[in-house]
Design a protein around this motif. Structure first.
Motif, PDB file in Angstrom:
ATOM      1  N   PRO A  89      31.383   4.154  37.036  1.00 32.83           N
ATOM      2  CA  PRO A  89      31.481   2.734  36.683  1.00 32.83           C
ATOM      3  C   PRO A  89      30.368   1.881  37.275  1.00 32.83           C
ATOM      4  N   SER A 131      32.988   9.354  27.894  1.00 31.77           N
ATOM      5  CA  SER A 131      33.788   8.132  27.973  1.00 31.77           C
ATOM      6  C   SER A 131      35.070   8.362  28.755  1.00 31.77           C
ATOM      7  N   GLN A 184      36.610   1.267  41.250  1.00 34.58           N
ATOM      8  CA  GLN A 184      35.721   0.195  40.849  1.00 34.58           C
ATOM      9  C   GLN A 184      35.744  -0.959  41.846  1.00 34.58           C
ATOM     10  N   GLN A 212      32.588  -2.271  43.785  1.00 31.93           N
ATOM     11  CA  GLN A 212      32.193  -3.661  43.577  1.00 31.93           C
ATOM     12  C   GLN A 212      32.224  -4.405  44.900  1.00 31.93           C
ATOM     13  N   VAL A 244      29.245  -3.861  46.799  1.00 29.25           N
ATOM     14  CA  VAL A 244      28.110  -4.651  46.308  1.00 29.25           C
ATOM     15  C   VAL A 244      28.190  -6.059  46.901  1.00 29.25           C
ATOM     16  N   ALA A 263      32.475   5.362  25.548  1.00 25.15           N
ATOM     17  CA  ALA A 263      31.112   5.492  26.060  1.00 25.15           C
ATOM     18  C   ALA A 263      30.262   4.274  25.718  1.00 25.15           C
ATOM     19  N   ARG A 313      20.600   7.940  29.430  1.00 28.91           N
ATOM     20  CA  ARG A 313      21.177   9.288  29.450  1.00 28.91           C
ATOM     21  C   ARG A 313      20.856  10.009  28.156  1.00 28.91           C
ATOM     22  N   ILE A 336      26.127  -1.156  33.213  1.00 29.24           N
ATOM     23  CA  ILE A 336      24.767  -0.836  33.659  1.00 29.24           C
ATOM     24  C   ILE A 336      23.909  -0.537  32.435  1.00 29.24           C
ATOM     25  N   SER A 380      21.410  -8.793  43.167  1.00 35.91           N
ATOM     26  CA  SER A 380      22.302  -7.640  43.271  1.00 35.91           C
ATOM     27  C   SER A 380      23.112  -7.582  41.989  1.00 35.91           C
ATOM     28  N   TYR A 381      23.239  -6.406  41.420  1.00 32.34           N
ATOM     29  CA  TYR A 381      23.968  -6.292  40.161  1.00 32.34           C
ATOM     30  C   TYR A 381      25.372  -5.767  40.395  1.00 32.34           C
ATOM     31  N   LEU A 382      26.343  -6.502  39.874  1.00 29.16           N
ATOM     32  CA  LEU A 382      27.752  -6.128  40.037  1.00 29.16           C
ATOM     33  C   LEU A 382      28.274  -5.659  38.685  1.00 29.16           C
ATOM     34  N   PRO A 383      28.510  -4.364  38.514  1.00 32.29           N
ATOM     35  CA  PRO A 383      28.995  -3.898  37.216  1.00 32.29           C
ATOM     36  C   PRO A 383      30.481  -4.213  37.048  1.00 32.29           C
ATOM     37  N   VAL A 384      30.829  -4.859  35.957  1.00 32.65           N
ATOM     38  CA  VAL A 384      32.226  -5.163  35.637  1.00 32.65           C
ATOM     39  C   VAL A 384      32.501  -4.598  34.249  1.00 32.65           C
ATOM     40  N   ASN A 385      33.727  -4.783  33.755  1.00 31.35           N
ATOM     41  CA  ASN A 385      34.076  -4.136  32.483  1.00 31.35           C
ATOM     42  C   ASN A 385      34.075  -5.076  31.295  1.00 31.35           C
TER      43      ASN A 385
END
Lengths: 502, 318
Positions: free
Chosen positions: A183, A199, A446, A450, A453, B70, B104, B158, B178-183
């Motif tokens: 993630p 996925s 996650q 997070q 971060v 994906a 990828r 990302i 700073s990069y914060l990956p969320v959904n």
């Protein structure tokens, strides 16, 4: 016109009432069918809302939402397989009760508990939406991580009878959810160059396999029993009031847990019902009987997952932040309807907000009626001869597993999970911990990463925040409590000294 | 023996009908569009709004199929793998076409497709909290230089387009983010509100819907929007960032010319239909259309640019 009256009028328009009924019935059916869940239900009705008046379209969606949160419990009781992930904890006591021949009573318990949970959350939504919304903003990734760790105690709580096996199953569940795309970095993990795995493994096919298929596999191995179907009572039986009275504490506690968890975006009804179940298992005077058909388990699981419905609307309406995939779809539909959720909604559009309150209340009442009227039909499933029932269930659930995202991989996953589940059943591994692990794993991972971060890599900063610290302390207390009790049991004087540094 | 012959002749008859069918004019049966996200999202809603007018133009039904997973790659891959007869298309979004291939190994590349049309393109914007101490990109950059390492940029995934926009900004301004990956958009918005993140990139329509809680610093396209005249472009602030969130129809390579012409016309008709325009209006999204040739050139151009940005950020993988 007074906004309250305007809202009332909008909710009681014939079109809105009709949509409440249609939506709730669809929701219950979607919940009952394994594989189809709240999200599928909402997206199914979504295209129909475009051409509808505002309140009617909201009524249709809320009906589906409430109904589907409840419907999964019926399958859990009748078939030992949750119709939706939210009902996974309902299996634990629902099916044993049905096996005793009391499916009618079990459905009575869950229907009443779901309705009360739903109504409770409407009350929360009415009384405390802005405050609860503000509170949900106190939850940053660090607090989510602490909540996730706290929720892990559920695994221990539901595996009291087979602790080592339960923990092992929980670990397996936590691991399963790490398959797929990382993630944070986007790297692929454990996919072995199988593109479809990138996925990840979907929750629904795993649940379908672990519960439904394994049950069917095990049943086919057992001696065919064509007689005795008559001992299964069909119909709908409400538990008498005197049965409720000692359980009101559990009910209230579970409603509060559901409403609280529901108000946090990104958690959801499955987490809520596991936490509530595990809390009941910890505090109920009847905890020894939980897992063997005790109503406390049904009340905890079902009142809490329906208590999510109202409070999930809190961040959705008051902030414009969807609480889960279901409310995300709803939010999109609201925007197309010209509603702009956010703090201003509770100032500018009070009639609409009141209409939503009334619609939610109506949905819960219709849900009760649907359950009561449908129960004779659903409980009759128990009397279907197994040679018919098993293939029927297999086909329906396989279609459900495939339908979530239209991917053949999910069918194989479901079948494999079925084999694993059958082995687990035969060898005495509890299945629920595995599901709990899978539900919690993404949230824990996650939020941890997070959080790192946010704190720029510092773990210590996780303990500087009051809410997180409280949750960590609660977790520690729950883990140490059995130890404390045991020490006390051994020698009162000695144990008391040892407790502080335990 | 008889049985066998019967079966064989039945198969032969079937093959002949199929051959006859392909000889007939395209389309003689429903066309499926694979949407690579779950139903109910922006891409899904847009595709479903095209369903009816495009079907009418083609003279057949359009079936929408959702294959999620994906980050949209699964559905686009499905579109690349089907038969190149024009009966299965994919609604391919910007990410799976122009950013994911650099991150990828994928079961397709740009040469796997014939390009039918660009169907939508929504401008994006830099969004910050209403009470943030900066109102322009320059002020944001000054803030980032004054407090190095303090700003957190929430990205929906990302290597997604919002991430690309952030990388572009950081590169041009010479600042650290700073990069914060969320959904997704909802969680990104939540992160902004609860203070976890300071900036993120939504569709521009998001700004008008949430103007009590967020403000826009810049729209990320070369021109201002007529319905948002006060939102300056990043370009006029000295940062030439153009990162729309778009998607278009693609078919597997080798699409027959006749099918391609008809599908292009169908797509054009759909984007011009009144019902489609109304939905775009409701979503505050400008209508965008390109024919297959222009769309392909656009995709290749974006692919190259995103590759460079992801590469310089150290995200590109071989």
């Amino acid at each position: 016109m007074d906004p309250l009256l305007a809202g009332l009028a909008a909710a009681f328009e014939p079109a809105s009432l009709l949509m409440v009924v249609i939506g709730t019935v669809i929701g219950v059916l979607v919940g009952v069918l394994p594989g189809l869940g709240s999200v599928v239900g909402i997206t199914m009705v979504l295209p129909f809302t475009y051409g509808m008046p505002q309140t009617a379209s909201i009524a249709l969606m809320l009906g589906v939402f409430c109904g589907s949160c409840y419907g999964g419990s019926i399958t859990a009781i009748v078939l030992n397989t949750p119709g939706t992930p939210q009902a996974a904890a309902t299996v634990l006591d629902g099916y044993p009760m049905a096996k005793r021949g009391e499916a009618d009573l079990a459905i009575g318990w869950v229907t009443a508990a779901s309705t009360l949970g739903g109504l409770f959350s409407v009350l929360i939504l009415i009384l405390a939406a802005p405050q609860l919304a503000a509170f949900s903003l106190q939850f940053t990734p660090i607090e989510y991580f602490a909540l996730g760790i706290f929720s892990l105690t559920c695994i221990a709580n539901v595996s009291r009878d087979a602790m080592a096996k339960g923990l092992l199953a929980g670990m397996a569940g936590l691991f399963l959810a790490t398959i797929g795309t990382d993630p944070v970095t986007g790297d692929l993990r454990f996919t072995f160059d199988v593109f479809e795995l990138s996925s990840g493994i979907e929750l629904v096919p795993v649940i379908v396999g672990l519960f439904a298929f394994s049950e069917m596999f095990v049943r086919t191995a057992e001696r065919l029993d064509l007689g005795g179907a008559e001992r299964f009572r069909v119909g709908f039986r409400l538990p008498p009031l005197r049965e409720w009275r000692p359980r009101l504490g559990i009910l209230l506690r579970s409603c509060l847990i559901g409403s609280f968890v529901g108000a946090l975006p990104g958690t959801g009804a499955a987490t809520a019902s596991f936490i509530a179940y595990s809390e009941a298992k910890r505090v109920s005077p009847r905890r020894e009987r939980m897992g063997h058909g005790e109503p406390d388990g049904l009340i905890a699981a079902e009142s809490s997952n329906n208590a999510v419905t109202g409070s999930a609307l809190v961040p959705t309406l008051a902030l414009g932040v969807p609480g889960d995939p279901v409310t995300a779809v709803m939010l999109g539909a609201l925007v197309i309807q010209g509603v702009a959720p956010g703090p201003q909604l509770f100032i500018d559009q009070m009639p609409l907000v009141y209409a939503i309150f009334f619609v939610l209340i109506l949905c819960n009442i219709v849900m009760f009626a649907t359950g009561a009227l449908g129960a004779p039909l659903f409980t009759r499933v128990l009397r279907i001869p197994e040679p018919l029932l098993i293939p029927l269930v297999m086909v329906i659930t396989l279609v459900g597993a495939y339908g979530v995202r239209g991917n053949m991989l999910d069918v194989w996953v479901a079948l494999a999970a079925g084999a694993v589940g059958a082995v687990m059943r035969v060898t005495g591994f509890p299945i629920a911990p595995m599901v709990i692990g899978m539900v919690l794993s993404p949230m824990i991972e996650q939020s941890l990463r997070q959080g790192l971060v946010v704190t720029r890599g510092s773990f210590l900063a996780f303990f500087e925040r009051p809410i997180a610290l409280t949750l960590f302390a609660l977790t520690a207390a729950i883990f140490l409590w059995p130890l404390v009790q045991r020490l006390r049991g051994k020698g009162r004087g000695k144990a008391a000294e040892r407790v502080p540094d335990a | 023996m008889h049985h066998r012959w019967n079966r064989l002749s039945a198969i032969a008859a079937g093959v002949m009908t199929m051959a006859a069918a392909t000889a007939q004019a395209f389309p003689d049966r429903p066309v499926t569009i694979v949407v690579p996200f779950a139903a109910g999202g922006g891409t899904d809603i847009t595709t479903r709004a095209m369903q009816e007018p495009m079907g009418k133009s083609l003279g057949t039904d359009i079936v929408v199929k959702n294959t999620a997973g994906a980050g949209g790659v699964a559905g686009v891959a499905e579109g690349a793998r089907t038969r190149a007869d024009g009966y299965t298309l994919a609604m391919a979004p910007v990410g799976p076409l122009t950013t994911q291939p650099h991150l990828r190994k994928l079961p397709y590349d740009l040469d796997s497709f014939d390009y039918v049309c660009l169907a939508y393109s929504a401008p994006s914007a830099f969004a910050v909290r209403r009470d943030a101490p900066y109102n322009t990109i320059a002020e944001l950059v000054a803030y980032a230089k004054k407090y190095p390492g303090k700003l957190t940029f929430a990205v929906q995934a990302i290597g997604s387009i919002p991430h690309v926009a952030g990388l572009a900004l950081a590169e041009m301004a010479g600042i650290q983010l700073s990069y914060l990956p969320v959904n997704g958009d909802g969680p990104a918005f939540k992160a902004l509100l609860d203070g976890t993140a300071d900036i993120f990139v939504p569709h521009v329509s998001f700004l008008s819907k949430n103007k009590e809680q967020v403000k826009g610093l810049a729209i990320l396209q070369p021109e201002r929007l007529p319905n948002l005249p006060d939102l300056p472009t990043a370009k006029e602030q000295g940062f030439d960032i153009d990162t729309p969130i778009w998607g278009g129809l693609v078919a597997p390579k080798g699409l027959p010319a006749e099918a391609k012409t008809k599908l292009e016309a169908g797509c054009k008709a759909a984007t011009e239909a009144a019902s489609f325009r109304k939905l775009m209006d409701d979503l505050a999204q400008p209508v965008a259309y390109m024919d297959g040739k222009a769309f392909e050139a656009y995709v290749r151009d974006q692919w190259t640019r995103n590759r460079r940005l992801l590469e310089s950020a150290g995200l590109k993988q071989e």
